[in-house]
Design an enzyme around this catalytic site. Structure first.
Site, PDB file in Angstrom:
ATOM      1  N   ASP A 104     -12.244  -0.289   1.560  1.00 39.21           N
ATOM      2  CA  ASP A 104     -11.227  -0.063   2.598  1.00 39.21           C
ATOM      3  C   ASP A 104     -11.837   0.484   3.986  1.00 39.21           C
ATOM      4  O   ASP A 104     -12.305  -0.399   4.676  1.00 39.21           O
ATOM      5  CB  ASP A 104     -10.104   0.714   2.009  1.00 39.21           C
ATOM      6  CG  ASP A 104      -8.903   0.499   2.973  1.00 39.21           C
ATOM      7  OD1 ASP A 104      -8.839  -0.619   3.629  1.00 39.21           O
ATOM      8  OD2 ASP A 104      -7.768   1.285   2.513  1.00 39.21           O
ATOM      9  N   ASP A 105     -12.136   1.610   4.042  1.00 42.73           N
ATOM     10  CA  ASP A 105     -12.516   2.458   5.117  1.00 42.73           C
ATOM     11  C   ASP A 105     -13.601   3.429   4.664  1.00 42.73           C
ATOM     12  O   ASP A 105     -13.349   4.827   4.688  1.00 42.73           O
ATOM     13  CB  ASP A 105     -11.261   3.040   6.007  1.00 42.73           C
ATOM     14  CG  ASP A 105     -10.538   2.113   6.392  1.00 42.73           C
ATOM     15  OD1 ASP A 105     -10.785   1.363   7.465  1.00 42.73           O
ATOM     16  OD2 ASP A 105      -9.497   2.068   5.716  1.00 42.73           O
ATOM     17  N   GLU A 131       0.804  -1.139   0.024  1.00 45.97           N
ATOM     18  CA  GLU A 131      -0.002  -0.157  -0.129  1.00 45.97           C
ATOM     19  C   GLU A 131       1.247   1.261  -0.018  1.00 45.97           C
ATOM     20  O   GLU A 131       0.836   2.092  -0.723  1.00 45.97           O
ATOM     21  CB  GLU A 131      -0.667   0.057   1.236  1.00 45.97           C
ATOM     22  CG  GLU A 131      -1.832   1.061   1.428  1.00 45.97           C
ATOM     23  CD  GLU A 131      -2.670   1.228   2.702  1.00 45.97           C
ATOM     24  OE1 GLU A 131      -2.298   0.479   3.558  1.00 45.97           O
ATOM     25  OE2 GLU A 131      -3.637   1.849   2.690  1.00 45.97           O
TER      26      GLU A 131
HETATM   27  N1  HPA Z   1      -4.267   0.011   5.497  1.00 48.41           N
HETATM   28  C1  HPA Z   1      -3.604  -0.522   6.690  1.00 48.41           C
HETATM   29  N2  HPA Z   1      -4.434  -0.714   8.116  1.00 48.41           N
HETATM   30  C2  HPA Z   1      -5.787  -0.301   7.897  1.00 48.41           C
HETATM   31  C3  HPA Z   1      -6.202   0.242   6.878  1.00 48.41           C
HETATM   32  C4  HPA Z   1      -5.491   0.464   5.621  1.00 48.41           C
HETATM   33  O1  HPA Z   1      -5.816   1.189   4.657  1.00 48.41           O
HETATM   34  N3  HPA Z   1      -7.445   0.709   7.317  1.00 48.41           N
HETATM   35  C5  HPA Z   1      -7.634  -0.043   8.435  1.00 48.41           C
HETATM   36  N4  HPA Z   1      -6.625  -0.477   8.806  1.00 48.41           N
HETATM   37 ZN    ZN Z   2      -7.143  -1.973   4.186  1.00 46.60          ZN
END
Ligand code: HPA
Ligand code: ZN
Length: 346
Positions: free
Chosen positions: A286-287, A208
Site C-alpha cells: 500500500d504505502d 477498506e
Molecule cells: N486508501 C485510499 N487511498 C490511498 C491509500 C489508501 O490506503 N493510499 C494512498 N491513497
Molecule cells: Zn491503497
C-alpha cells in the site's frame, strides 16, 4: 505445484522472503521515505512543516484513512521535477527487488501533482523511465496504473484522463483511491466506462473503510477486474461467495489496515478467513514508507500473527502472479520459478 514439500515452520520466514511474488497495490507516492522527502525538499526549495526526518516520522501515527491522507499529500508536495518522480520510483524498485518482487503494478495519483502545477508529462516521464530502468538493471517487470482521486469530482477525473491520453502507451489501467467514505464507486461510473472502452484495465479501492455495498458497486457499476483492499467483504456472505466464485482478486494490505485502525492488530485481520473461503487474496504494501514495511515485512508479520502455513504462502504468491495484468505465458514462467523456490526448501 500439485504436492507441496513439507516445510518446517521455522523456515517459513526465509521462504516468505525468498519466494517470487508480484506487488499489485503500491501507491508510488506512498513509498516516499522521510529521508527522500527531505532530500527533495532541499533540492527544490520546498519548505516542510516538520523540522527534521525524525519529527516527520513521529507524525506517522494515524487514526483512520483521512488522517493518513493529509500527511501523505503533504509529503508528495516535494515532487516537482521529472528526476524527483524517477528517484522515488527507483528507490521503490530497489527495495522491491530485494524482496524478490518479480513484477509490480504501481499506482500513481496525477491529480496530486497536476493540481500543484506539475505537468502530466513530467510525472509520466519520470515514472516511465524508472520502470524501464527497473527492467534492464534490476530484472523487475512493472506497469503503471493511474488513480483518480475520489474526493474530487468525476469531471476532474475526465480532465485527468484527457491529460493522460497522450501517454496512453505508458500506463495499463486506472484505479480509484483517496477518501473512501462518502465517495462511492458509482460516482465514477461514466469515466470508468470510458476507460474500459479505451481498453484500459480497471481496478478500485473498495471496502477498506467503506461498506460492502461499495464493493458491490465497484463490481457492478465500474466493472473492476480487481478490488483493492476489499476486507469489509467479510461482513457480507453473499458478496464473499461471489468474489470466490468469480475469483476476483483482492489486493489486501495487512500493515496498512493496522496502521489505519481498520484492525486493532494483525491477529484480528480477516485475511486467513478470506483465503480459506476461496477468495483470490494477495498481500501488498500500500504505502510502505508510512505503514512500517515493504512486501516481505507484510508477509513475515502477517504469518507471525495468523495461523498461516507454507500452503497459504504458496497460494498468496501464486494469486499475486495470476492476478497481475501480464500475459499467461509470462505468468507461467514466474509460477515455474515459484515452484522451483518451494522445491528448493524441501
Ligand atoms: N486508501 C485510499 N487511498 C490511498 C491509500 C489508501 O490506503 N493510499 C494512498 N491513497
Ligand atoms: Zn491503497
Amino acid at each position: 505445484m500439485t504436492t507441496l514439500p513439507t516445510i518446517a515452520p521455522e523456515r517459513l520466514p526465509e521462504l516468505l522472503r525468498a519466494m517470487p511474488k508480484a506487488e499489485l497495490h503500491i501507491h508510488i507516492e506512498g513509498s516516499l521515505e522521510p529521508e527522500l522527502i527531505f532530500k527533495l525538499a532541499a533540492r527544490n526549495g520546498v519548505q516542510l512543516a516538520y523540522p527534521s526526518v525524525e519529527a516527520l516520522r513521529q507524525a506517522y501515527a494515524f487514526s483512520d484513512l483521512q488522517s493518513f491522507l493529509d500527511i501523505y499529500y503533504a509529503g508528495a508536495s516535494v515532487l516537482l521535477q521529472e528526476q524527483d518522480f524517477y528517484d522515488m520510483a527507483w528507490a521503490y524498485f530497489e527495495r522491491a527487488a530485494a524482496d524478490h518482487v518479480v513484477h509490480a503494478e504501481l499506482f500513481f495519483d496525477p491529480q496530486t501533482h497536476t493540481d500543484r502545477g506539475v505537468a502530466m508529462a513530467t510525472v509520466m516521464a519520470g515514472l516511465h523511465r524508472a520502470c524501464l530502468d527497473a527492467r534492464t538493471q534490476l530484472g523487475i517487470s512493472s506497469a503503471l496504473i493511474l488513480c483518480f482521486l475520489r474526493h474530487l469530482s468525476e469531471e476532474a477525473a475526465f480532465d485527468t484522463l484527457a491529460a493522460a491520453l497522450p501517454f496512453k502507451d505508458q500506463f495499463i489501467g486506472v484505479g480509484l483511491d483517496s477518501s473512501e467514505l462518502g465517495h462511492p464507486p458509482e460516482k465514477f461510473s461514466r469515466v470508468f466506462a470510458r476507460c474500459r472502452s479505451l481498453g484500459l484495465h480497471v481496478v478500485a479501492h473498495a471496502g477498506e473503510e467503506g461498506p460492502p455495498a461499495y464493493i458491490w458497486t465497484a463490481l457492478d457499476d465500474l466493472k473492476v477486474e480487481r478490488i483493492d483492499h476489499g476486507v469489509q467483504s467479510i461482513q457480507d456472505p453473499a458478496l464473499m461467495a461471489r468474489l470466490a466464485r468469480e475469483r476476483v482478486p483482492l489486493t489486501v494490505c495487512p500493515l496498512s489496515n493496522v496502521k489505519l485502525c481498520v484492525y486493532s492488530d494483525l491477529g484480528q485481520h480477516a485475511l486467513k478467513h478470506l483465503l480459506d473461503a476461496g477468495l483470490a487474496v494477495t498481500i501488498n504494501s500500500d504505502d510502505p514508507a508510512y505503514f512500517g514495511g515493504y512486501m516481505n515485512e507484510n508477509f513475515v508479520q502477517t504469518f507471525a500473527a495468523l495461523p498461516l502455513d507454507a500452503h497459504d504462502a504458496y497460494r498468496l504468491a501464486r494469486n499475486s502472479l495470476e492476478a497481475s495484468f501480464v500475459d499467461a505465458a509470462t505468468q507461467a514462467g514466474w509460477i515455474a520459478r515459484l515452484d522451483d523456490c518451494f522445491a528448493s526448501f524441501r
